[in-house]
Enzyme design. Structure first.
Site, PDB file in Angstrom:
ATOM      1  N   SER A   1       0.835  -1.211   0.000  1.00  0.00           N
ATOM      2  CA  SER A   1       0.000   0.000   0.000  1.00  0.00           C
ATOM      3  C   SER A   1       0.866   1.256   0.000  1.00  0.00           C
ATOM      4  O   SER A   1       0.353   2.363  -0.080  1.00  0.00           O
ATOM      5  CB  SER A   1      -0.923   0.006   1.229  1.00  0.00           C
TER       6      SER A   1
ATOM      7  N   HIS B   1      -2.926  -3.551  -5.493  1.00  0.00           N
ATOM      8  CA  HIS B   1      -3.307  -3.163  -4.135  1.00  0.00           C
ATOM      9  C   HIS B   1      -4.796  -3.409  -3.900  1.00  0.00           C
ATOM     10  O   HIS B   1      -5.642  -2.678  -4.378  1.00  0.00           O
ATOM     11  CB  HIS B   1      -2.945  -1.684  -3.905  1.00  0.00           C
TER      12      HIS B   1
ATOM     13  N   GLU C   1      -6.275  -1.261  -6.934  1.00  0.00           N
ATOM     14  CA  GLU C   1      -5.383  -0.301  -7.587  1.00  0.00           C
ATOM     15  C   GLU C   1      -4.291  -1.111  -8.285  1.00  0.00           C
ATOM     16  O   GLU C   1      -3.568  -1.868  -7.640  1.00  0.00           O
ATOM     17  CB  GLU C   1      -4.721   0.621  -6.553  1.00  0.00           C
TER      18      GLU C   1
ATOM     19  N   ASN D   1      -4.886   6.116  -0.860  1.00  0.00           N
ATOM     20  CA  ASN D   1      -4.261   6.517   0.406  1.00  0.00           C
ATOM     21  C   ASN D   1      -3.632   7.900   0.336  1.00  0.00           C
ATOM     22  O   ASN D   1      -3.542   8.589   1.344  1.00  0.00           O
ATOM     23  CB  ASN D   1      -3.230   5.475   0.845  1.00  0.00           C
TER      24      ASN D   1
END
Length: 283
Positions: free
Chosen positions: A119, A140, A152, A190
């Site tokens: 991540s 991800h 992702e 994120n």
């Protein structure tokens, strides 16, 4: 003919979730962890998760048995020799991941796609450590993997179109909605999410509102299913701080400075749900 066989390194929360998603979609899975206890725990988590789906009438007993039959567990990387793709889902630690990738690189064929479920770690940097870096990619998944539809797909500087295309196709076969992202700290989700959480801590530290009112404001005003402070408790305040540190270091931009209150709370051991206390108390 797309990817039919997948190897997974790590039987923890993310690893067993990815294994479940693959097996339910009809792929053959080899799930490897460091010892028998770890793989047994991972397999038990998958069985419990499938039982919940049966309870909700989203799956039959026969489908559960069929999915579990497609998962082979092992403690030996040699069992990845027949896998068309291997997804690394080990702990978020650069040195550990590189050690795993180098070991894997000597076992699988040069055509085997190697993906990392990282991540935050650079896909370009990890790809440079394997032979045939063009077949290395980031994949991800989001927790809980069986329920969250987003994946992702992160292209390193070296990732080729063939690898990207196969992984995109495989993600869709798992019932996921993939988005393609260039390699950069935090990728897309994120990168936006964690600074928002950090800002919520600045708002809290300045005494602008109570934690309950900050969370209610974001839920009701922005249609978020959970407020940023409650989400921080769920993710772990130490994880949120570590991610902000990565951004601050990599972007050299003051907008990513971690909130001092977040630092203080982590120093106090107030890490959120996992420690029983974070912004809120969990007794």
């Amino acid at each position: 003919m797309g990817i039919q066989s997948v190897g997974i390194i790590g039987a923890g929360t993310m690893g067993n979730g990815i294994a479940q998603a693959c097996a339910v979609s009809g792929l053959n899975v080899v799930m490897v962890d460091i010892n028998d206890a770890a793989v047994a725990k991972g397999l038990s988590s998958i069985a419990s998760s499938l039982d919940r789906l049966i309870k909700k009438e989203k799956m039959t007993e026969a489908e559960k048995a069929s999915a579990l039959a497609r998962i082979k567990t092992s403690t030996n990387y040699q069992d990845f020799t027949g896998s068309q793709m291997v997804i690394e889902a080990a702990t978020e630690n650069y040195d550990l991941k590189i050690k795993i990738l180098k070991q894997l690189d000597g076992i699988v064929s040069k055509d085997t796609i190697i993906a990392s479920n990282t991540s935050s770690i650079s896909i370009t940097q990890m790809a440079a450590e394997v032979s045939n870096p063009q077949r290395f990619i980031g994949m991800h998944f989001f927790n809980p993997v069986p329920l969250m539809t987003l994946v992702e797909i992160i292209r390193g500087l070296q990732t080729d179109d063939h690898t990207h295309g196969l992984v995109q196709e495989m993600s869709k076969a798992l019932g996921k909605e993939p988005i393609t992202v260039k390699n950069a700290p935090g990728f897309v989700v994120n990168r936006i999410l964690v600074p928002m959480i950090n800002e919520a801590f600045f708002v809290l530290a300045e005494g602008l509102a109570t934690p309950e009112d900050i969370d209610a404001g974001m839920k009701l005003g922005c249609n978020h299913p959970i407020g940023p402070l409650a989400l921080a408790d769920m993710i772990g305040l130490d994880t949120c701080l570590a991610i902000m540190e990565v951004y601050f270091k990599n972007f050299s931009d003051s907008k990513y400075r971690p909130c001092p209150l977040l630092r203080e709370m982590v120093a106090a051991g107030y890490l959120g749900r996992k420690s029983g206390k974070g912004v809120y108390s969990y007794n």
